[in-house]
Design an enzyme around this catalytic site. Sequence first.
Site, PDB file in Angstrom:
ATOM      1  N   TRP A 136       2.710  -6.234  -9.074  1.00 60.51           N
ATOM      2  CA  TRP A 136       2.138  -6.446 -10.409  1.00 60.51           C
ATOM      3  C   TRP A 136       2.461  -7.811 -10.998  1.00 60.51           C
ATOM      4  O   TRP A 136       1.804  -8.256 -11.931  1.00 60.51           O
ATOM      5  CB  TRP A 136       2.666  -5.377 -11.379  1.00 60.51           C
ATOM      6  CG  TRP A 136       4.161  -5.267 -11.397  1.00 60.51           C
ATOM      7  CD1 TRP A 136       4.921  -4.392 -10.670  1.00 60.51           C
ATOM      8  CD2 TRP A 136       5.094  -6.075 -12.136  1.00 60.51           C
ATOM      9  NE1 TRP A 136       6.268  -4.620 -10.908  1.00 60.51           N
ATOM     10  CE2 TRP A 136       6.395  -5.632 -11.811  1.00 60.51           C
ATOM     11  CE3 TRP A 136       4.947  -7.132 -13.048  1.00 60.51           C
ATOM     12  CZ2 TRP A 136       7.539  -6.209 -12.352  1.00 60.51           C
ATOM     13  CZ3 TRP A 136       6.098  -7.710 -13.595  1.00 60.51           C
ATOM     14  CH2 TRP A 136       7.366  -7.242 -13.251  1.00 60.51           C
ATOM     15  N   LYS A 160      -4.415  -2.756  -1.598  1.00 60.01           N
ATOM     16  CA  LYS A 160      -3.788  -1.655  -2.334  1.00 60.01           C
ATOM     17  C   LYS A 160      -2.941  -2.324  -3.408  1.00 60.01           C
ATOM     18  O   LYS A 160      -1.787  -2.693  -3.179  1.00 60.01           O
ATOM     19  CB  LYS A 160      -2.952  -0.781  -1.392  1.00 60.01           C
ATOM     20  CG  LYS A 160      -2.436   0.515  -2.035  1.00 60.01           C
ATOM     21  CD  LYS A 160      -1.235   0.246  -2.886  1.00 60.01           C
ATOM     22  CE  LYS A 160      -0.796   1.441  -3.694  1.00 60.01           C
ATOM     23  NZ  LYS A 160       0.215   1.075  -4.727  1.00 60.01           N
ATOM     24  N   HIS A 161      -3.557  -2.536  -4.589  1.00 58.32           N
ATOM     25  CA  HIS A 161      -2.846  -3.244  -5.650  1.00 58.32           C
ATOM     26  C   HIS A 161      -1.923  -2.292  -6.395  1.00 58.32           C
ATOM     27  O   HIS A 161      -2.002  -1.068  -6.259  1.00 58.32           O
ATOM     28  CB  HIS A 161      -3.837  -3.904  -6.619  1.00 58.32           C
ATOM     29  CG  HIS A 161      -3.446  -5.300  -6.996  1.00 58.32           C
ATOM     30  ND1 HIS A 161      -2.182  -5.615  -7.450  1.00 58.32           N
ATOM     31  CD2 HIS A 161      -4.133  -6.482  -6.984  1.00 58.32           C
ATOM     32  CE1 HIS A 161      -2.115  -6.906  -7.705  1.00 58.32           C
ATOM     33  NE2 HIS A 161      -3.275  -7.459  -7.422  1.00 58.32           N
ATOM     34  N   SER A 163      -0.131  -0.010  -9.159  1.00 62.84           N
ATOM     35  CA  SER A 163      -0.717   0.977 -10.077  1.00 62.84           C
ATOM     36  C   SER A 163      -0.702   0.512 -11.525  1.00 62.84           C
ATOM     37  O   SER A 163      -1.410   1.072 -12.363  1.00 62.84           O
ATOM     38  CB  SER A 163       0.042   2.310  -9.971  1.00 62.84           C
ATOM     39  OG  SER A 163       1.399   2.155 -10.342  1.00 62.84           O
ATOM     40  N   SER A 213       9.475  -4.972  -3.320  1.00 65.83           N
ATOM     41  CA  SER A 213      10.928  -4.854  -3.249  1.00 65.83           C
ATOM     42  C   SER A 213      11.388  -4.692  -1.806  1.00 65.83           C
ATOM     43  O   SER A 213      10.600  -4.350  -0.910  1.00 65.83           O
ATOM     44  CB  SER A 213      11.389  -3.643  -4.065  1.00 65.83           C
ATOM     45  OG  SER A 213      10.952  -2.438  -3.441  1.00 65.83           O
ATOM     46  N   GLU A 234       7.044  -9.911   2.172  1.00 65.54           N
ATOM     47  CA  GLU A 234       7.605 -10.904   1.238  1.00 65.54           C
ATOM     48  C   GLU A 234       8.292 -10.103   0.150  1.00 65.54           C
ATOM     49  O   GLU A 234       7.644  -9.439  -0.651  1.00 65.54           O
ATOM     50  CB  GLU A 234       6.497 -11.794   0.666  1.00 65.54           C
ATOM     51  CG  GLU A 234       7.024 -13.102   0.076  1.00 65.54           C
ATOM     52  CD  GLU A 234       7.543 -12.952  -1.332  1.00 65.54           C
ATOM     53  OE1 GLU A 234       8.743 -13.233  -1.547  1.00 65.54           O
ATOM     54  OE2 GLU A 234       6.780 -12.558  -2.209  1.00 65.54           O
ATOM     55  N   LEU A 235       9.630 -10.139   0.149  1.00 67.00           N
ATOM     56  CA  LEU A 235      10.405  -9.177  -0.643  1.00 67.00           C
ATOM     57  C   LEU A 235      11.222  -9.889  -1.724  1.00 67.00           C
ATOM     58  O   LEU A 235      10.909 -10.999  -2.129  1.00 67.00           O
ATOM     59  CB  LEU A 235      11.279  -8.361   0.304  1.00 67.00           C
ATOM     60  CG  LEU A 235      10.519  -7.744   1.505  1.00 67.00           C
ATOM     61  CD1 LEU A 235      11.473  -7.021   2.441  1.00 67.00           C
ATOM     62  CD2 LEU A 235       9.407  -6.828   1.031  1.00 67.00           C
ATOM     63  N   CYS A 269      10.038 -13.572  -7.771  1.00 67.97           N
ATOM     64  CA  CYS A 269      10.957 -13.445  -6.634  1.00 67.97           C
ATOM     65  C   CYS A 269      11.670 -14.757  -6.340  1.00 67.97           C
ATOM     66  O   CYS A 269      12.826 -14.762  -5.919  1.00 67.97           O
ATOM     67  CB  CYS A 269      10.193 -12.983  -5.396  1.00 67.97           C
ATOM     68  SG  CYS A 269       9.444 -11.354  -5.550  1.00 67.97           S
ATOM     69  N   GLU A 367      19.157  -8.419  -7.613  1.00 67.49           N
ATOM     70  CA  GLU A 367      18.083  -9.279  -8.108  1.00 67.49           C
ATOM     71  C   GLU A 367      17.901  -9.013  -9.598  1.00 67.49           C
ATOM     72  O   GLU A 367      17.780  -7.855 -10.020  1.00 67.49           O
ATOM     73  CB  GLU A 367      16.780  -9.012  -7.375  1.00 67.49           C
ATOM     74  CG  GLU A 367      15.647  -9.918  -7.848  1.00 67.49           C
ATOM     75  CD  GLU A 367      14.370  -9.753  -7.043  1.00 67.49           C
ATOM     76  OE1 GLU A 367      13.579 -10.714  -6.995  1.00 67.49           O
ATOM     77  OE2 GLU A 367      14.166  -8.675  -6.469  1.00 67.49           O
TER      78      GLU A 367
END
Length: 466
Positions: A136, A160-161, A163, A213, A234-235, A269, A367
């Site tokens: 998001w 799959k964006h 929610s 995440s 990519e976390l 991130c 984080e």
Amino acid sequence: MGYSPTHFKSINPYNEEIVCEVPMHTKEEARQIVQNSQEAYINEWINTNYEQRAKLLNAVAKEMKDNLDYYALPMTEEMGKPINEARGEVNKAAWAAEHYASFAEEYLKTEYIESDATESYVQYLPLGVTLGVLPWNAPFWLAFRYLAPALMSGNTCIMKHDSHTPLCALRIVEAFTKVGFPTNVVQNLMVGHSLLEDVIRHEYVMGVSLTGSSKAGAAVGAIAGSEIKPVVLELGGSDPAIILADTQDLEKAADVVVLSRYINAGQSCIAAKRIIVEEPIYEKFIDLLKERFEKLKLGDPKDESTTIGPIARRELVEEMHEQVDKSVAAGARLVLGGQRLDDMQGFFFPVTILADVEPGMVVSCQETFGPIASIIKVKDEEEAIKIANATDYGLGGSVWTGDVEKGKKLASRIVTGQVSINGIVKSDPRLPSGGVKKSGLGKELGPHGIKMFVNTQQVWVGPVKS
């Protein structure tokens, strides 16, 4: 707040009004979307050439740039991104489209290699249907970071964006539809976690990209791995910014660190999260940061004078207060912020500076996804490198020094996928990005990123050379 068993529902984090509500796809509908993507690949997209794909992708970029607010406002309304930043993000997404439209053919050109064959070469062929699981916090940029290279390499794409940003997802696909992209080459998938696994395991899905995440990456990576499917992850990150005492322009360093920490309300991130400062300039640099943070304006994200909008969801605000409170209790010095803003409309978190942070404290270990600057004092560059690497994450990092050659040597010792010397850590369509350790797997962007979802096929042509 945005999740329900039957709908994707977005809530404006500034006024708490419902922005968009979209029914989730059933299992049967999800499987049909994959089927449609496969048919679009086999019957149409695989037969296009680079020039045809580039023309369409450039048209998408133009559509977005010509109607900037139409595409920017959903970000402001659904996740609180200040309108000026949202416009910048749409333009950056368009840049990614234009970049790959211009350079994909060069990046994927056939490579001829000498061997015992009469002729031998490597060619890069599309895989087919790919799935992008998207977050998001940068709904347009992160979508196009996946879409542009995947499409130009000849794959079809299912998004799959998240929610919490359904309107952003709808607008992205709308841009492709408006310019005449072939039907079902780019589609939206509205499913929850329970159906996502079924989609990943579908026989037609040939590759998966996820930005999210570390927990989500581990789950999706395990599913894709069990199916022997390529995956790009990519976390999260806990990026260090090392400020050495020989830095020539501390004012500029402070400007950049502050920008890195507050952009998107700190929900990035690759933001500078752990500011590691050499002892001789420690207190001075804290003062420079405080001076700048105090000038930032929290407020209505639609107000063009606002620099920091609300945090995307209330529970994220509570998580950050817990991180700060635990760190202060462990001995961190609260220089600025930290207080609750219960009298403000919206889900706001104050710009916060914590000094005297130790590596074991919560804000150093976890984080921090908001405008929290954690400042750590070190004796020298050796201690700085040790602390920079003392994390499970390895996304990005930066070094500030008056000796660029020393900066280059230190960069090679920082265990991250990306290092900036005397500059901000950022993503750029021209350059690869991606983390190591629990920050990810694989690369996105640049010439490296476009090769994540291709069949790198070696061709040997006989007879053997005499």
